[in-house]
Structure formats: C-alpha cells, structure tokens
Design a protein around this motif. Sequence first.
Motif: not given
Lengths: 386, 682
Positions: A140-143, A151-153, B93, B143-148, B161, B164-165
């Motif tokens: 997964v593309c993420c921060d 990631l856990a799924a 992104v 807490e800043l988070s992101w997914v693409v 997704l 999941l993050r």
Amino acid sequence: MIDLASYQWLRIEPADAWFFRDGRPCNRGEDQGDVESEFPPNSTTVVGALRAALARENGWAGYGSWADQSTPLKRVLGDGFEDLGQLRFLGPFLCKRIDSSHDVTSREELLWPLPQHVVGRFEDGRFVPLDLMEPSPEVVCCDVNPGGVQLAAPRMSTRGAVVRHEMRSQKPPSHPSDVFVTTAGLNTILQGEVPSATECFLREDLYTHEARVGIRREPVTRTTGGGDIYHPRYVRLRPDVWLVEGVAGVPEDWAWPRVMPLGGESRMAFVSRLDEPPSFPVGHSGSAAVVIALSPVRFPLEWWGAGPGDSASRLSERLAGHVRCVALDRPRLIGGWDFQSGPRPLSPFVAPGTVWWLSNSMTETNLAQFGTNTTYGYGLVAIGAI
Amino acid sequence: MADTYHLSFSIGPVQSFVEQARRTRDLWAGSWLLSYLAECALVAAENAGGTAIIPARPESVQGRVTAKGTAVGGIPNRFELRFNGDDARQAAVDAASAATDAFRKAWDRIAHAVFDTYLPEDVRRKGRGTEEIWHRQVNNFWELSWVVGKPKDGERTIGRLAALRKTFRNVPACEEGGVKCSLMPTLQELSGHLRRADQDVFWAAIASRVNTLDLGPTERLSAIALIKRLFPRVIRKAIGDDISDALNRVSWPSTAFMAAVPWLKELEGEALELARQYQQQALSAGYQRSETQVAGRDRVAWAVVDGPAWFATSVRNDEPGRHPTEGEANDEQRQQRKGQVCKLLKTLEQVYAKAGQQVGDESRQPVPYYSLLLMDGDSMGRLLAELGSPERLSHCLGRFASQVDDIVDRHDGHTVYAGGDDVLALLPAFAAFQCAIELRSAYSSVFRDEGMAPDVATISAAIVCSHYRYPLRQVLATAHHLLDDIAKDRTGRDAVAVGIVLGSGLNAVWSVPWDVYLGIAQTPDNSWCASLEELLDKFEASEIEETSEPTFNTSFLYLLRRRFALLLGGGHIKTGEFLRLDPSSSDSAPMAGAGDLLADLAHAEYRRRMGKSMRSEVTVDSTRPIIDKLMSLSRRWRRQVAKSGQEKDWEIVCDLHTFSFDGWRVARFLKQVKDGKVPDHD
C-alpha cells in the motif's frame, strides 16, 4: 528464555474497589470532578506496592528510606525507582475462574489483551472472533513509505464476510478494544487459528467502573469545607477475577505480606502465594512468524520497536530476518510516582496485543522479554512459529 | 496513459482533541479547530489537482476555506480526493504532501497567535522550560496519515485502504514529564514546575491577561489545551481578518445556562422584572457577564449572567467568592460576603416565587439538567452502495448538514458540529427529544428525495440528560457509548438511546428503535408499544384516591420493581441491563403465558389502586392496554434482520422475557423535567 519456575506467584485480590488514577492533577481544593481510574494497573504501581509491603514485613519502619535503614533490605529490594535490587517481576496479569459449561469443574486462566490481528463482532453481549488479519498481499502506497508497505488486512475469507455484513447493514468484523482472551485462546491464535468465543471476555465481564462522590472531613472539627468534595471513579473486579504477579529474588526466609495498600487512596489488597505457576502461552519453536506483545514493551528508539521493512533485530538482537508488517495500536503511556523525586515522565510503550509478522527469522524460545525495563515485568512477548 | 487514483487523508487524534473538554467552549473550539484544519488540508489537496469526493464540494467552494464563514464545523477528519491524468498516482502523493504542509502551517499560525499573546517573555520566565514544553507538544500532537490507491472489486472509494492504514498507528509520541494538564492528562502542564506554589506564580501571570472563565483558578494546562481554551480570544490573529462575525466571539453558553433556558423563557411580567434586578445584583456580586445569546433566543437575550447564578445551590456555594482576586479575605470581608450571598439568595427565592405564581405553584425553579445530543448515520457502506456514488452520498449529507443548525436553534439549542452524517449539539433537557425526531426526519427526507427506501437511510441518536455540574468530558464519553454500543450495536440501529446522568453518575439507560419510541412499531408478535410522549403524562407523582385512571407514581413503580425482582431472581440490576424471566431462553417468543406474568401482576396492582367502587365500573379489558404500554418501556427491544421470506429487510422484536426498571426511570425523570419539577440538591 524466561524461567517461570524462578518466580513466586502471588494472587492479589481487592478488599473493596480499587483506584488507579490517571495523570490528571488531583489535589485538594481543585476541581476533581473528573478523576478517572485505569485498569489493569501498570507494573510500576504493583511493583512499588509489593516492594513497600515486603519491606514493611521484613523490618522497615514504614517511613524514611529502607535503603538507609537496612543493608539487607537495600540488597534485596534496591533503592528508588531505577534500582530494584535483586528482584524481578512479571505481571500484573488478569486472572479469572472460568466455570465449565459441561460440569461443575472450573479452571483458572490468565487473561491477555486480545491480539490486534483478531477481528470479529459483538453478538448478544459477547465477542465472537471471526478471523485473523495477516500482511496484505498488496503493498500500500502511504505515508509510512510511498513506495509501498504491507499493512495488516483481513484474510480473503473475512473480506467476503465484510461484504455480506455490509449488505445486511451490520458492522464489518473489526478489532475491538477492551476484550481479553484466555491462555488457551491465545495458544490457538499463536497457531494461526481463530479462538472460540468462549475464550474471549469483555471488560465488563471482568471489572466495572464505579463513580462515587467523596467528601473530606476535617479530623478535628468533623466538618467539611470548600474544595473538600471529589468525584473519583473506582474499579471493581467481578468476584471471580483477580490479579497475578510473579516476583523473583525474594530470600526464602523472608516474610510475605498478606494485606497491602495498592494504588490511589491506599485501598487495600489481599495477597496470597500460589503453589504453582499459572499457565502461560505456548508457541512453537522454529521459523518465527509472529510475535505478540503480552505486556507493555518499551523500546529505546522508535517507540514501536520496528516497522514494516525494518530489521527484526530492532525488536531483539536474538531475532534475525525482517519485519513484514505490524498490527499496532496507539502507545500505552506509562509513568508512575517516585517517592524520592515526584512524578515519573509518561513514556510511550507498545501496548500489549501488538503483533509483528516476521520473515526469515528463527527462534528457539516462545516466551521472551524485549526492550527495556524488563525487571519491572515489561516487554513480555509470545513468539508463534507456524 | 490517463489513469485514476484516490488519496485518502486522515487526521487524528479526534477524541483526545475534541472530547477533553471542561467547558462548552472547549468542546466547540476543539470541534471547530479540527474542522478548520481539515479544510485547510483538503483545500491544499484540491489546489494540487484533486477533486474531493468525501466530502463532495460544490464548484463554488472548491479551493476555498469555508470554515471561516461559520461557527459550526462540518469537515470530517477523513477526506478523499480523486486524481485523473497521466501521472495520477504521483499527483496524489504530491497532494498528500501539500495537504500535510497546509495543515501544519495553519496549526502553527494558531499556536503562534496564542503563544505570542499569552506567553510573552515575562510569563515564560516564570516557568521552567515552558518554551521547550510548548514546542514539543505543538509539534508532536497531530497524527496525519494518508494512503493512495485505486478502488477495486466494485468499490467506489479507498475507505478499505484507509482502514488498513489504521492498523499501524505509528503516531508521534514523546516523553511527558512533570505535572500533567488539568484537561489532557497525558500532557505536561506548561509551567514545568513540580511545586504547586511555583506553578501558581506562572498561571497567575497568564490569568491576569484573561478573565476567570478563560482560565479557572486551579487549572494548569498543556500547550494543546491552552490553544483550545484561548484561541477564540485571538481568532483574527490565528485565522485571519476575513472571519465571519459568528466566529468572532469568546462566550459560549454554559451547560447551566442551557439547562435554565426553558425557565428563563417562561418568565413574564413581575417575575421577569425581578429576574433582571437579580441579574444586576449577581453581576455586582462577582458573577461574570458571560452568556452569549444567538438568533432565535431573543426572548432571553437579556439573560447574560453566568448560568450557575440562576441556581440557588450554586449561589449558596458562592463560587465567585471562593476565589478572591486580591489575596485572602479577612473575617470582616468574609462576613460582608456572607451577607451579600444571603441577599442574593433572598432575591433569587423571590424570583422563584414570582415564577411559581405564573403557573399556580408556590415556587418554580429552573431544572438543573441539559441534554447533549449525538447523532450518526447508520451503515454508510450500504448507503453508498445503494446510492451508487460517493458524490451523491456527499450531496445528500451536505443537504442534511445544512439544515441541522436551524433545527437545533428552533429548539433553543447550540450546534457544536454538523458535518456529513454526524451531529453534536447541546440543548435544554426536554427539547432535545423533539429536536432529535426532527433531525431524523430531515435525514430520512434528503435520502427519500433520492429514491432511497426509509429503512436504508437511517440515523441513530444518543441523548444524555445530565446535571449541569457533571464533568462534560464524561457526558461526552457516555453519549458515545450510548450511540455506538447501545443504540447501534445492541438495539440494531435506527434507534435512540437515552441516558440520565445525575450528580452521582449514570443513573438510567434506555434504548429502543425509533419506531418504538414514536409508538408506530409493527412487531411480528404484536407486542404493544406506545410513544413515550403519550405515556409521559401517566407518570404523575401525585396519588389520587378512588380514580378510574391511577397514575404511575413512585410507590406504584417501586412496588412493581420489588415484586418483579423477587420473581426474576435478581436484586441489583446494573444500569442498562435486563433481568430475564428465563435465562435459558433467548428467543423472543413468549413462554406459554410467562411473558405476560409480569404484565398480569402490574395490572392487578394497578386495578387495586383504583379503589373498590371504581374497579367495578371500569372493565379489565379497558385497563389492560394501559399496563401493556407501561410494560413496553421496561422490555428489551431491538431491530434485527428479518427472517427470509419477509416483506421487509428488517423487523422489530420485543423480548417479553426481559425486565428493566430503567425505561420507567427515564419516563419518570422526563415527566419531572417536562413539568419543571426536578429537585436540585445542595
């Protein structure tokens, strides 16, 4: 490797309700309408109470420093917050007597925070586990890493259930907070299987919070004044629930406490020694696939120890290979009170229930301690090799 | 090659930022700030080429921060944008990075505005490491988070997704030493001192720059709590000069004022005149002029004194006098103060007496309870699937959110948050119920216009009636528990859960599907139900001899409770729990006649109270339905998936084997509130 037989195992039961307040200031004359109670208590709280109780039983006057008063006390119990002398602790663990549904027998089991990768749903006041999450097949593309991480799924079988449940307007299976699983249930999880609902207990099955109003009375005039009212929330254990703590390093000829103050307001606890160690989770030796935190873990660098793609040696130098994926909750902030220097800093610990999936890692032990502060009992993990 | 990617951006921690609140203004400030910061991030992502789909935004506001124009926050803490083009993934992104920067820039500006104004060099010198504590907390809180990614397998968003993050919460966390914040107990208070006397010097320096309602005499706050508390005072510096007038205010109605509103509205003629005189007296005695009135409450626009001043119990405690501004009072000053409080109380008692005359009572006091209303749409995943596109869903939710403030205002309440399917509002205790019904109707109406069946777009509610002194943070936590665990999980959604919080804590919990609350539920076993409103007037406290319609007064209800507890083998029932007639049976079909046993007992006692002569005149058949309706309040109701082959997807079932006193407790309490006769204890 942890030698469980080297510990004396203590059963700690409340005389009434207990009070383990959070970090909020709680001083007379201030607004105390909002004082919370945390449970289970942190290891530092129980360790402090036990050291003081052992000291009292073995010659300490109850005031001043025992280290200044007696060399044997100092040698065994240490001096201050950092020095635990020759003592080592494990716990505190929740323990429950579970009656059999088939006959009149019962068993006593330690309870563990439900590992983060167990998902399920609530049905008629109980938690029904449905599946275990695993590292996602896709990256997964993420921060965490725009290049992609696992990631856990939920497994594919659960995904089908998610869709079905959504269509029926029910909540998809998820990981709950405040659910505990027995040692037998945890062993099942360590083997990569879903535990039975009968091995899971909700917080309210084990303890409840009680809001009370307290009034301070002036001892001489027996009257109250402004700022004398406070509003604590106590914790009350169900009758078949208690705490278990392991203590190692106490000389054989030492007397053990039977009653001791524990937590806020010096509320009392009964202490008794167990004849045998309780049953701990059992994994399999071999290629370590999954590490589950059983108590809070304190790592010196990143608070979560190691993330996806990191070397497993960041968790423990005895581990080889890499971390594939982590199921991690927010940190558990643990502080405490040092009678010599006041409040201890709140430090971020990995919460029990955290799961690391490893790749290419071999291990020979299935119970270990990772990180720092291990003499306090922190850092206990179970390693399951599938 | 043209492609489509989505960016999902999440902001936390919502709970510790919004819900750690002692004052209503803290609650509003946390909620609005979060919404504002989220919109700053969202706009940056829009300007980086994204199209917002959660929440969908009309073209007229795209690329613009609208939060500056309203005091009601409405942007969710997770938003999602779509990016199209040859390099959509990289664009998404880059937009995430832009959103992160914009969020931090906006937050830093707010933090600086508070820091520069209230922590100048001379104040910081009174602390120990204050600047270091400030920067540590300000820089590490969010807490800043992101997914693409791309939606797949028929998905319309990348919510999967984003979920999941959330399984890897590697949030910022630092060691926090020293004494902790009064509001956020995991953060250090800003003075950095361990000794109370040293802390007091530091906090007195800040207190001298604000008024006592901005900073209580014993409060010691962290950087985050201080920003929440004081940013409304520096809002132009923090947000910009282009904010609306609605935002530029520092007062929020207290919970005490919210409780007193219905009573204040009743005052007329001499009672009103005397109340105005009393207010002047209270202001002279040190009560703050702190209650802000808003449109729709013109009838009490005159009432500006701090809410607790309307309650005799509070005046007797003399809060303004307990913390004198100029050192310790001597005996003579204390006596003077005592005399002033006595005078105040005397006038207030006169106001109560005049208010009583208006309604034919000896005295009429304000009810010391207000309501916190929390609502949340049910099963959004299913709704999205039915609607077919996130834009349509967002459009409907936008239409709903735009009506919320008006509806709440019509019921004399204040909206704290109205965004998407979420509502948070403070209201007078009784008004919250009708308000919730109207909000539910508005919610269902916007989806009905889009062709949705009524049982697809539903919304659940939690209403907590709380004593105004009970800690707001715990009231909020109770509301979340009632909404998530009771109304949704246990009652099956499209439900309302009611909690009564007395001074000693949560006293009663009652939850039913909305159709049961309204008395329109059709059940498979034809269980009786009546609307709560219809039943309420039967819960009269008075005992009238020889009547054809005895009331459900206290002695009647407690006698039944005692008898039922004996029969059901239970003594103490915990709040919200039910006793079961037959623990081994959990289906909803009654045992042969056993479910009716409780109703039979209640019916017999009810008729006994009618007196001999009346009993012979009134038939059993005519009184039995009254008792069946009463019993419906004491049983467990839930909404569940209908068995296959049914016409509807859902059915409402009543478990006739269950009994709880809480439904009666709630009804009796609401009757007292409705009549304005809830006692307040010293």
